[in-house]
Write a protein that holds these residues in place. Structure first.
Motif, PDB file in Angstrom:
ATOM      1  N   ILE A  67       0.831  -1.204   0.000  1.00 45.31           N
ATOM      2  CA  ILE A  67       0.000   0.000   0.000  1.00 45.31           C
ATOM      3  C   ILE A  67       0.868   1.257   0.000  1.00 45.31           C
ATOM      4  O   ILE A  67       0.535   2.257  -0.636  1.00 45.31           O
ATOM      5  CB  ILE A  67      -0.976  -0.012   1.198  1.00 45.31           C
ATOM      6  N   ALA A  68       1.997   1.211   0.687  1.00 40.48           N
ATOM      7  CA  ALA A  68       2.868   2.388   0.804  1.00 40.48           C
ATOM      8  C   ALA A  68       3.668   2.683  -0.470  1.00 40.48           C
ATOM      9  O   ALA A  68       4.176   3.800  -0.613  1.00 40.48           O
ATOM     10  CB  ALA A  68       3.815   2.211   1.983  1.00 40.48           C
ATOM     11  N   ARG A  69       3.750   1.740  -1.365  1.00 41.05           N
ATOM     12  CA  ARG A  69       4.536   1.946  -2.584  1.00 41.05           C
ATOM     13  C   ARG A  69       4.072   3.207  -3.314  1.00 41.05           C
ATOM     14  O   ARG A  69       2.898   3.382  -3.594  1.00 41.05           O
ATOM     15  CB  ARG A  69       4.411   0.737  -3.505  1.00 41.05           C
ATOM     16  N   GLY A  70       5.004   4.104  -3.581  1.00 40.39           N
ATOM     17  CA  GLY A  70       4.696   5.327  -4.317  1.00 40.39           C
ATOM     18  C   GLY A  70       4.101   6.449  -3.484  1.00 40.39           C
ATOM     19  O   GLY A  70       3.703   7.479  -4.029  1.00 40.39           O
ATOM     20  N   MET A  71       4.086   6.282  -2.173  1.00 39.63           N
ATOM     21  CA  MET A  71       3.505   7.343  -1.339  1.00 39.63           C
ATOM     22  C   MET A  71       4.431   8.558  -1.306  1.00 39.63           C
ATOM     23  O   MET A  71       5.647   8.448  -1.437  1.00 39.63           O
ATOM     24  CB  MET A  71       3.234   6.841   0.080  1.00 39.63           C
ATOM     25  N   HIS A  72       3.823   9.716  -1.116  1.00 40.23           N
ATOM     26  CA  HIS A  72       4.584  10.958  -0.976  1.00 40.23           C
ATOM     27  C   HIS A  72       4.880  11.259   0.487  1.00 40.23           C
ATOM     28  O   HIS A  72       5.795  12.018   0.790  1.00 40.23           O
ATOM     29  CB  HIS A  72       3.801  12.120  -1.597  1.00 40.23           C
ATOM     30  N   GLY A  73       4.091  10.690   1.387  1.00 33.22           N
ATOM     31  CA  GLY A  73       4.282  10.891   2.812  1.00 33.22           C
ATOM     32  C   GLY A  73       3.293  10.051   3.586  1.00 33.22           C
ATOM     33  O   GLY A  73       2.369   9.473   3.007  1.00 33.22           O
ATOM     34  N   TYR A  74       3.513   9.970   4.899  1.00 32.84           N
ATOM     35  CA  TYR A  74       2.569   9.220   5.721  1.00 32.84           C
ATOM     36  C   TYR A  74       2.311   9.918   7.046  1.00 32.84           C
ATOM     37  O   TYR A  74       3.165  10.626   7.576  1.00 32.84           O
ATOM     38  CB  TYR A  74       3.006   7.768   5.939  1.00 32.84           C
ATOM     39  N   LEU A  75       1.084   9.740   7.515  1.00 36.68           N
ATOM     40  CA  LEU A  75       0.674  10.205   8.824  1.00 36.68           C
ATOM     41  C   LEU A  75       0.617   8.969   9.702  1.00 36.68           C
ATOM     42  O   LEU A  75      -0.119   8.024   9.393  1.00 36.68           O
ATOM     43  CB  LEU A  75      -0.701  10.872   8.744  1.00 36.68           C
ATOM     44  N   PHE A  76       1.409   8.956  10.765  1.00 39.53           N
ATOM     45  CA  PHE A  76       1.405   7.820  11.678  1.00 39.53           C
ATOM     46  C   PHE A  76       0.550   8.206  12.881  1.00 39.53           C
ATOM     47  O   PHE A  76       0.906   9.095  13.646  1.00 39.53           O
ATOM     48  CB  PHE A  76       2.816   7.440  12.119  1.00 39.53           C
ATOM     49  N   ILE A  77      -0.606   7.540  13.017  1.00 40.20           N
ATOM     50  CA  ILE A  77      -1.547   7.852  14.097  1.00 40.20           C
ATOM     51  C   ILE A  77      -1.366   6.853  15.238  1.00 40.20           C
ATOM     52  O   ILE A  77      -1.318   5.653  15.009  1.00 40.20           O
ATOM     53  CB  ILE A  77      -3.005   7.814  13.598  1.00 40.20           C
ATOM     54  N   VAL A  78      -1.269   7.383  16.447  1.00 37.53           N
ATOM     55  CA  VAL A  78      -1.216   6.531  17.640  1.00 37.53           C
ATOM     56  C   VAL A  78      -2.379   6.892  18.557  1.00 37.53           C
ATOM     57  O   VAL A  78      -2.836   8.026  18.584  1.00 37.53           O
ATOM     58  CB  VAL A  78       0.119   6.653  18.408  1.00 37.53           C
ATOM     59  N   ASP A  79      -2.846   5.907  19.276  1.00 37.45           N
ATOM     60  CA  ASP A  79      -3.888   6.089  20.280  1.00 37.45           C
ATOM     61  C   ASP A  79      -3.202   6.622  21.528  1.00 37.45           C
ATOM     62  O   ASP A  79      -2.457   5.912  22.194  1.00 37.45           O
ATOM     63  CB  ASP A  79      -4.565   4.741  20.544  1.00 37.45           C
ATOM     64  N   GLY A  80      -3.449   7.882  21.848  1.00 34.95           N
ATOM     65  CA  GLY A  80      -2.802   8.509  22.992  1.00 34.95           C
ATOM     66  C   GLY A  80      -3.545   8.336  24.304  1.00 34.95           C
ATOM     67  O   GLY A  80      -3.235   9.018  25.277  1.00 34.95           O
ATOM     68  N   SER A  81      -4.491   7.405  24.361  1.00 29.47           N
ATOM     69  CA  SER A  81      -5.285   7.248  25.579  1.00 29.47           C
ATOM     70  C   SER A  81      -4.520   6.594  26.725  1.00 29.47           C
ATOM     71  O   SER A  81      -4.928   6.694  27.872  1.00 29.47           O
ATOM     72  CB  SER A  81      -6.568   6.464  25.289  1.00 29.47           C
ATOM     73  N   SER A  82      -3.406   5.915  26.417  1.00 27.69           N
ATOM     74  CA  SER A  82      -2.590   5.307  27.478  1.00 27.69           C
ATOM     75  C   SER A  82      -1.189   5.022  26.952  1.00 27.69           C
ATOM     76  O   SER A  82      -0.984   4.868  25.747  1.00 27.69           O
ATOM     77  CB  SER A  82      -3.219   3.999  27.986  1.00 27.69           C
ATOM     78  N   ALA A  83      -0.254   4.920  27.876  1.00 25.37           N
ATOM     79  CA  ALA A  83       1.130   4.599  27.505  1.00 25.37           C
ATOM     80  C   ALA A  83       1.202   3.211  26.871  1.00 25.37           C
ATOM     81  O   ALA A  83       1.992   2.987  25.942  1.00 25.37           O
ATOM     82  CB  ALA A  83       2.043   4.683  28.730  1.00 25.37           C
ATOM     83  N   ASP A  84       0.379   2.278  27.347  1.00 25.92           N
ATOM     84  CA  ASP A  84       0.381   0.930  26.759  1.00 25.92           C
ATOM     85  C   ASP A  84      -0.027   0.969  25.291  1.00 25.92           C
ATOM     86  O   ASP A  84       0.540   0.263  24.462  1.00 25.92           O
ATOM     87  CB  ASP A  84      -0.549  -0.008  27.528  1.00 25.92           C
ATOM     88  N   ARG A  85      -1.029   1.780  24.960  1.00 26.73           N
ATOM     89  CA  ARG A  85      -1.471   1.877  23.559  1.00 26.73           C
ATOM     90  C   ARG A  85      -0.359   2.479  22.693  1.00 26.73           C
ATOM     91  O   ARG A  85      -0.178   2.082  21.550  1.00 26.73           O
ATOM     92  CB  ARG A  85      -2.748   2.712  23.437  1.00 26.73           C
TER      93      ARG A  85
END
Length: 184
Positions: free
Chosen positions: A83-101
């Motif tokens: 899916i990432a092939r040819g991408m110009h950039g990416y947004l990496f989303i993390v669940d900030g509800s807890s340190a474990d997540r």
């Protein structure tokens, strides 16, 4: 017209599908299926993405962004590079509800950094509307995000917040393209 391919990455439950749905100006393509057994996160999520999410947004009259959300479960990691092939950039989303997540996101974040080391990206800490959400600096430390990468707050259900995240990523892509142009 300029067309950019943006990948929305992050672990299971981070908010990738929600982000794509919030911004897409066309009916988004979702490949969610019902979850048959409880995920280790203990949340009440009932579906999971098994292929990808897709949305499209016209940012300006001369710029269209295609949003591709990758599945977050590691069992679908074989698709991340495809899916990432040819991408110009990416947004990496993390669940900030807890340190474990956030810790659940480390391996996937390292995968993207190692496999796409020169690709511009921004880290977005989702679920900032929750009372005990981690701040962006805590997430930066837990994920070991380099100082030159932006880590920003996100509420994926908010169009304003999602647009802010997209604009930050577009700025990172623009800056990368400028520096690459000056290096040639």
């Amino acid at each position: 017209m300029k067309i950019l391919k943006i990948v929305i990455a992050g672990p299971y439950g981070a908010g990738k599908t929600t982000f794509v749905k919030t911004l897409s100006e066309v009916l988004p393509i979702e490949t969610d299926v019902a979850i048959t057994k409880a995920q280790p996160t203990g949340d009440d999520k009932r579906t999971t993405t098994v292929a990808f999410d897709y949305g499209r947004m016209k940012v300006r009259s001369d710029l269209v962004v295609h949003l591709f959300g990758v599945p977050g479960q590691e069992r679908f990691s074989f698709m991340w590079k495809i899916i990432a092939r040819g991408m110009h950039g990416y947004l990496f989303i993390v669940d900030g509800s807890s340190a474990d997540r956030v810790r659940d996101a480390v391996n996937m974040y390292m995968f993207f950094r190692e496999n796409f080391p020169d690709t511009p990206h921004v880290v977005a800490v989702n679920k900032q509307d929750l009372p005990n959400a981690l701040d962006v600096n805590s997430v930066r430390l837990l994920l070991k995000v380099p100082y030159y990468i932006k880590v920003i707050p996100l509420i994926a259900t908010s169009r304003k917040s999602a647009l802010f995240a997209l604009v930050e990523l577009l700025e990172a892509i623009r800056n990368y393209m400028i520096t690459q142009g000056s290096n040639q």
